[in-house]
Motif scaffolding. Sequence first.
Motif, PDB file in Angstrom:
ATOM      1  N   PHE A   4       0.843  -1.197   0.000  1.00 23.56           N
ATOM      2  CA  PHE A   4       0.000   0.000   0.000  1.00 23.56           C
ATOM      3  C   PHE A   4       0.874   1.241   0.000  1.00 23.56           C
ATOM      4  CE2 PHE A   4       0.673  -1.155   4.472  1.00 23.56           C
ATOM      5  CZ  PHE A   4       1.115   0.041   5.014  1.00 23.56           C
ATOM      6  N   THR A   5       0.258   2.362  -0.307  1.00 18.07           N
ATOM      7  CA  THR A   5       0.909   3.654  -0.206  1.00 18.07           C
ATOM      8  C   THR A   5       0.023   4.562   0.645  1.00 18.07           C
ATOM      9  OG1 THR A   5       1.897   5.480  -1.460  1.00 18.07           O
ATOM     10  CG2 THR A   5      -0.190   4.636  -2.273  1.00 18.07           C
ATOM     11  N   MET A   6       0.535   5.725   1.001  1.00 16.69           N
ATOM     12  CA  MET A   6      -0.209   6.679   1.838  1.00 16.69           C
ATOM     13  C   MET A   6      -0.583   7.922   1.035  1.00 16.69           C
ATOM     14  SD  MET A   6      -0.619   5.457   4.868  1.00 16.69           S
ATOM     15  CE  MET A   6       0.064   4.447   6.171  1.00 16.69           C
ATOM     16  N   GLN A   7      -1.705   8.503   1.399  1.00 14.61           N
ATOM     17  CA  GLN A   7      -2.160   9.714   0.727  1.00 14.61           C
ATOM     18  C   GLN A   7      -2.830  10.628   1.743  1.00 14.61           C
ATOM     19  OE1 GLN A   7      -5.778   9.713  -1.895  1.00 14.61           O
ATOM     20  NE2 GLN A   7      -4.282  10.168  -3.496  1.00 14.61           N
ATOM     21  N   ASP A   8      -2.425  11.860   1.762  1.00 12.41           N
ATOM     22  CA  ASP A   8      -3.089  12.864   2.599  1.00 12.41           C
ATOM     23  C   ASP A   8      -4.049  13.674   1.729  1.00 12.41           C
ATOM     24  OD1 ASP A   8      -1.790  12.101   4.870  1.00 12.41           O
ATOM     25  OD2 ASP A   8      -0.243  13.637   4.768  1.00 12.41           O
ATOM     26  N   VAL A   9      -5.293  13.755   2.147  1.00 12.92           N
ATOM     27  CA  VAL A   9      -6.309  14.501   1.418  1.00 12.92           C
ATOM     28  C   VAL A   9      -6.690  15.706   2.264  1.00 12.92           C
ATOM     29  CG1 VAL A   9      -8.604  14.424   0.392  1.00 12.92           C
ATOM     30  CG2 VAL A   9      -7.175  12.367   0.397  1.00 12.92           C
ATOM     31  N   PHE A  10      -6.473  16.899   1.722  1.00 11.23           N
ATOM     32  CA  PHE A  10      -6.678  18.134   2.481  1.00 11.23           C
ATOM     33  C   PHE A  10      -8.017  18.791   2.125  1.00 11.23           C
ATOM     34  CE2 PHE A  10      -2.123  17.516   2.129  1.00 11.23           C
ATOM     35  CZ  PHE A  10      -1.708  17.673   3.440  1.00 11.23           C
ATOM     36  N   SER A  11      -8.574  19.475   3.099  1.00  9.70           N
ATOM     37  CA  SER A  11      -9.812  20.224   2.893  1.00  9.70           C
ATOM     38  C   SER A  11      -9.554  21.423   1.979  1.00  9.70           C
ATOM     39  CB  SER A  11     -10.360  20.700   4.248  1.00  9.70           C
ATOM     40  OG  SER A  11     -11.401  21.639   4.062  1.00  9.70           O
ATOM     41  N   LYS A  12     -10.516  21.710   1.117  1.00  7.66           N
ATOM     42  CA  LYS A  12     -10.377  22.870   0.241  1.00  7.66           C
ATOM     43  C   LYS A  12     -10.464  24.176   1.023  1.00  7.66           C
ATOM     44  CE  LYS A  12     -12.139  20.716  -3.984  1.00  7.66           C
ATOM     45  NZ  LYS A  12     -13.184  20.750  -5.042  1.00  7.66           N
ATOM     46  N   ASP A  13     -11.177  24.141   2.135  1.00  2.00           N
ATOM     47  CA  ASP A  13     -11.380  25.355   2.919  1.00  2.00           C
ATOM     48  C   ASP A  13     -10.233  25.645   3.874  1.00  2.00           C
ATOM     49  OD1 ASP A  13     -13.901  25.729   1.753  1.00  2.00           O
ATOM     50  OD2 ASP A  13     -14.829  24.381   3.219  1.00  2.00           O
ATOM     51  N   ASN A  14      -9.555  24.565   4.319  1.00  7.08           N
ATOM     52  CA  ASN A  14      -8.464  24.741   5.275  1.00  7.08           C
ATOM     53  C   ASN A  14      -7.384  23.711   4.979  1.00  7.08           C
ATOM     54  OD1 ASN A  14      -6.723  24.894   7.465  1.00  7.08           O
ATOM     55  ND2 ASN A  14      -8.357  25.100   8.991  1.00  7.08           N
ATOM     56  N   LYS A  15      -6.247  24.140   4.512  1.00  7.02           N
ATOM     57  CA  LYS A  15      -5.176  23.243   4.108  1.00  7.02           C
ATOM     58  C   LYS A  15      -4.534  22.512   5.286  1.00  7.02           C
ATOM     59  CE  LYS A  15      -5.425  24.064  -0.290  1.00  7.02           C
ATOM     60  NZ  LYS A  15      -5.890  22.996  -1.206  1.00  7.02           N
ATOM     61  N   ASN A  16      -4.890  22.877   6.489  1.00  7.27           N
ATOM     62  CA  ASN A  16      -4.355  22.203   7.676  1.00  7.27           C
ATOM     63  C   ASN A  16      -5.318  21.142   8.230  1.00  7.27           C
ATOM     64  OD1 ASN A  16      -1.950  23.755   7.772  1.00  7.27           O
ATOM     65  ND2 ASN A  16      -3.122  25.452   8.660  1.00  7.27           N
ATOM     66  N   VAL A  17      -6.391  20.899   7.506  1.00  6.48           N
ATOM     67  CA  VAL A  17      -7.401  19.922   7.930  1.00  6.48           C
ATOM     68  C   VAL A  17      -7.564  18.886   6.828  1.00  6.48           C
ATOM     69  CG1 VAL A  17      -9.830  19.584   8.528  1.00  6.48           C
ATOM     70  CG2 VAL A  17      -8.614  21.616   9.354  1.00  6.48           C
ATOM     71  N   GLY A  18      -7.659  17.619   7.217  1.00  8.98           N
ATOM     72  CA  GLY A  18      -7.832  16.585   6.193  1.00  8.98           C
ATOM     73  C   GLY A  18      -7.835  15.192   6.785  1.00  8.98           C
ATOM     74  N   GLU A  19      -7.481  14.232   5.974  1.00  8.37           N
ATOM     75  CA  GLU A  19      -7.431  12.848   6.421  1.00  8.37           C
ATOM     76  C   GLU A  19      -6.277  12.105   5.752  1.00  8.37           C
ATOM     77  OE1 GLU A  19     -10.515  10.215   4.112  1.00  8.37           O
ATOM     78  OE2 GLU A  19     -11.479  12.159   4.545  1.00  8.37           O
ATOM     79  N   ARG A  20      -5.759  11.119   6.450  1.00 11.53           N
ATOM     80  CA  ARG A  20      -4.699  10.271   5.896  1.00 11.53           C
ATOM     81  C   ARG A  20      -5.309   8.934   5.500  1.00 11.53           C
ATOM     82  NH1 ARG A  20       1.271  10.167   8.064  1.00 11.53           N
ATOM     83  NH2 ARG A  20       1.060  12.098   6.887  1.00 11.53           N
ATOM     84  N   ARG A  21      -5.038   8.540   4.266  1.00  9.85           N
ATOM     85  CA  ARG A  21      -5.596   7.304   3.744  1.00  9.85           C
ATOM     86  C   ARG A  21      -4.502   6.296   3.400  1.00  9.85           C
ATOM     87  NH1 ARG A  21      -9.743   9.905  -0.751  1.00  9.85           N
ATOM     88  NH2 ARG A  21     -11.176  10.912   0.713  1.00  9.85           N
ATOM     89  N   ARG A  22      -4.845   5.028   3.566  1.00  9.43           N
ATOM     90  CA  ARG A  22      -4.007   3.939   3.076  1.00  9.43           C
ATOM     91  C   ARG A  22      -4.663   3.410   1.799  1.00  9.43           C
ATOM     92  NH1 ARG A  22      -2.047  -0.563   7.142  1.00  9.43           N
ATOM     93  NH2 ARG A  22      -4.243  -1.180   7.397  1.00  9.43           N
ATOM     94  N   ILE A  23      -3.873   3.290   0.739  1.00  7.70           N
ATOM     95  CA  ILE A  23      -4.406   2.923  -0.577  1.00  7.70           C
ATOM     96  C   ILE A  23      -3.568   1.791  -1.170  1.00  7.70           C
ATOM     97  CG2 ILE A  23      -4.958   3.777  -2.896  1.00  7.70           C
ATOM     98  CD1 ILE A  23      -5.071   6.593  -1.673  1.00  7.70           C
ATOM     99  N   TRP A  24      -4.223   0.835  -1.774  1.00  5.39           N
ATOM    100  CA  TRP A  24      -3.506  -0.269  -2.412  1.00  5.39           C
ATOM    101  C   TRP A  24      -2.450   0.261  -3.386  1.00  5.39           C
ATOM    102  CZ3 TRP A  24      -7.572  -4.415  -4.311  1.00  5.39           C
ATOM    103  CH2 TRP A  24      -8.151  -5.020  -3.195  1.00  5.39           C
TER     104      TRP A  24
END
Length: 335
Positions: free
Chosen positions: A239-259
């Motif tokens: 797997f690899t990692m991906q950080d997805v950031f909010s459009k409204d606030n670049k300091n808010v988001g989620e970290r995902r694990r992806i195949w």
Amino acid sequence: MGFRLKIEKFDEHLERLRDKYKVYAPVKLKGKGTFADTDTIRYKEIESIKEIEFNTKSTFSPKEIILPITQTLFYFTEDECKEPKEGEKKILIFLRSCDIHAMKRLDEVYLRNGNEDYYYKTLREKVKFVLMGCSDSFENCFCASMGYNKTEEYDMYTKIKNDEVFVECKSEELMNYFYKDIEGTIVVEPEYVSSNDIKVTIPENLDQRVFKSKMWDEYSSRCIACGRCNFVCGTCSCFTMQDVFSKDNKNVGERRRIWASCHVDGFSDMAGGHGFRKDKKDRMRFKVMHKVYDFKKRAGYHMCVGCGRCDDICPEYISFSSCVNKLSKVMEAVE
């Protein structure tokens, strides 16, 4: 304990089971295949045993249930991190012998490979297996050669014959759902294939000398690095990692694990632009040797379970089983 029930009666118990379990099984998805007029068979949540595709091999393996294609590990803000809420329901999966063996490989990677993976363990602890028998071998299967055509590691076994479901139940927890409608016990034995049309032989003397063989050269042009073989495989775990950031606030988001896939461009790249396996033949060699050599050195058993899905899905008709069989001739030449 073995017993049989009418399909309608079994579905009544299945409905009760669904109060505490999410029930997954391979189902036919109309028009969802590679082309608009083709179907695919994939794992989905079911409501009736009649939905299950017993007579055809699933395109994808059941690993995507406990190792999701995309999985949110945590949400973050400027001040804190927060894990996503886990559902309270347990998981019941209908799957075949090879796929149960494949789950053992994922357990080895995520639970017994140093530190336990918290996210995998959280889902894995909820799972119970319902074995689906195989009366005939499917195309490209070579599970018998690998020794994974049979298993005893299941909680329940089911088979539909005419308008009845034949059941063998090992789990007392699951058995509690059926007791009141069992009129008598019978002997129910799982169906297994004893041989496949495809035979695979892994040389006993296999070692790293095959790395320099010319047999890998053809895959430089044949393989298109799409990674489909990895994604349908029941034992591939990268797997690899991906950080997805909010459009409204670049300091808010989620970290995902992806195949991820060892065949895809960029998988082995490091900082500075260095890549270990830029040539596609090197990626093929890495995958094959990991499945039938490297993993066994560490765990004591082969990673590949012989389901043949990689051969089914390859758009270039590259056969993993044929590649493995070439290793014997290469080792003979080396010796």
